[in-house]
Design a protein around this motif. Structure first.
Motif, PDB file in Angstrom:
ATOM      1  N   GLY A 236      32.632  37.288  40.323  1.00 42.96           N
ATOM      2  CA  GLY A 236      33.679  38.292  40.110  1.00 42.96           C
ATOM      3  C   GLY A 236      33.103  39.668  39.835  1.00 42.96           C
ATOM      4  O   GLY A 236      33.649  40.681  40.294  1.00 42.96           O
TER       5      GLY A 236
ATOM      6  N   GLY B 121      36.486  34.700  33.154  1.00 39.16           N
ATOM      7  CA  GLY B 121      35.435  33.699  33.280  1.00 39.16           C
ATOM      8  C   GLY B 121      34.335  33.866  32.254  1.00 39.16           C
ATOM      9  O   GLY B 121      33.894  32.895  31.626  1.00 39.16           O
TER      10      GLY B 121
ATOM     11  N   LEU C  87      39.152  38.607  36.807  1.00 38.47           N
ATOM     12  CA  LEU C  87      38.473  37.329  36.999  1.00 38.47           C
ATOM     13  C   LEU C  87      37.126  37.320  36.283  1.00 38.47           C
ATOM     14  O   LEU C  87      36.734  36.307  35.693  1.00 38.47           O
ATOM     15  N   THR C  88      36.413  38.443  36.332  1.00 43.33           N
ATOM     16  CA  THR C  88      35.118  38.544  35.657  1.00 43.33           C
ATOM     17  C   THR C  88      35.262  38.340  34.162  1.00 43.33           C
ATOM     18  O   THR C  88      34.544  37.535  33.550  1.00 43.33           O
TER      19      THR C  88
ATOM     20  N   VAL D  67      45.096  39.054  34.449  1.00 45.30           N
ATOM     21  CA  VAL D  67      44.539  37.799  34.966  1.00 45.30           C
ATOM     22  C   VAL D  67      44.411  36.750  33.863  1.00 45.30           C
ATOM     23  O   VAL D  67      44.876  35.611  34.028  1.00 45.30           O
TER      24      VAL D  67
END
Length: 300
Positions: free
Chosen positions: A154, A75, A71-72, A184
């Motif tokens: 995240g 994004g 997620l980090t 992801v």
């Protein structure tokens, strides 16, 4: 050498927006680029150490770690490619707020007065960054703003899961994070394609002219070496020192993006950035030294 290793890691992440934007110019959405970069890294890791896959999937804590890392990266890479690089990086560094809240909720660590003061300082900084002329409230004004905030959350979540998975070997944690950083973005890209989101309707074509290959190779090698550099430096320096050095990512991102016209350094954004960096520095110097055997894989 440990200090230079940490600075190299920050340099790679501070300038990573450049190859991602070059890939965007070739028609590649950053989610597809991120997935391909980390799939390349995983292929090399598994070719050298086939047992890493089984170790990285050995427990739910490593699964959650991979999800948070994914997620980090999704994004952050998406945000710096689509929006003002400096705004996204500064919003990413709202971590002192997220870390206090997540440590309280997931680790049972009640915030101290100093932690609450750092939260207030960080909130003041993000309010200045988000407050646009003519707007009544300092709220995210675009998708890149939300992506920067989400990526910072995240990253804070990644740090929490790293602490919860501290007993796992560092190689397993690193591989779990690589898997998440590939899985992801790939999953989000496929879902976005089904929903008809712009740039995600179909996977990019690996064209025969190979114009995409140097940028993918640069990102894959850069992220892999940055990971090794961070682990090398993290076990030889105090955790607070590492955190302070990693903040140089903001300097690298600011200088490169403003010089290239990919960001605007207004007085308001500069003031908000100083408050955010002050909160992050305060949190860094307040941290206890890291154990000598600690391994912390790289995230932005």
């Amino acid at each position: 050498m440990p200090v230079l290793a940490i600075l190299f890691n920050a340099f790679v992440w501070g300038l990573s927006w450049v190859p991602f934007r070059q890939m965007g110019a070739l028609g590649w959405h950053p989610l597809w680029t991120t997935a391909l970069v980390y799939l390349s890294i995983i292929a090399v890791v598994l070719a050298l150490r086939p047992g890493m896959l089984r170790g990285a999937l050995s427990g739910p804590r490593l699964w959650w770690l991979g999800l948070a890392a994914g997620l980090t990266n999704a994004g952050f890479n998406w945000g710096v490619t689509q929006g003002d690089v400096l705004r996204v990086v500064l919003l990413f560094y709202l971590m002192p707020l997220w870390m206090v809240l997540l440590a309280w909720a997931l680790l049972g660590e009640r915030p101290t007065r100093a932690a609450l003061a750092r939260m207030a300082l960080a909130l003041g900084g993000v309010a200045l960054v988000l407050k646009a002329p003519g707007s009544a409230w300092p709220l995210p004004a675009s998708l890149p703003d939300w992506l920067g905030l989400g990526a910072g959350f995240g990253f804070a979540l990644t740090n929490v899961f790293l602490r919860r998975a501290a007993q796992a070997p560092g190689e397993w944690r690193a591989t779990a994070m690589f898997l998440g950083c590939a899985g992801v973005p790939l999953g989000v890209a496929l879902a976005g394609g089904l929903l008809g989101l712009p740039g995600l309707s179909r996977p990019p074509v690996l064209t025969a002219d190979l114009a995409w290959l140097p940028w993918i190779a640069m990102l894959a090698v850069g992220f892999a070496v940055a990971n090794v550099a961070l682990q090398y430096g993290a076990v030889r320096l105090a955790a607070g020192t590492v955190s302070v050095l990693l903040l140089s990512e903001v300097l690298f991102a600011t200088v490169s993006s403003v010089a290239a016209g990919a960001a605007q350094l207004t007085p308001r954004v500069a003031a908000g950035g100083l408050l955010l960096m002050g909160a992050a520095l305060w949190a860094a110097v307040a941290r206890a030294p890291a154990p000598r055997d600690h391994r912390r894989p790289a995230t932005p």
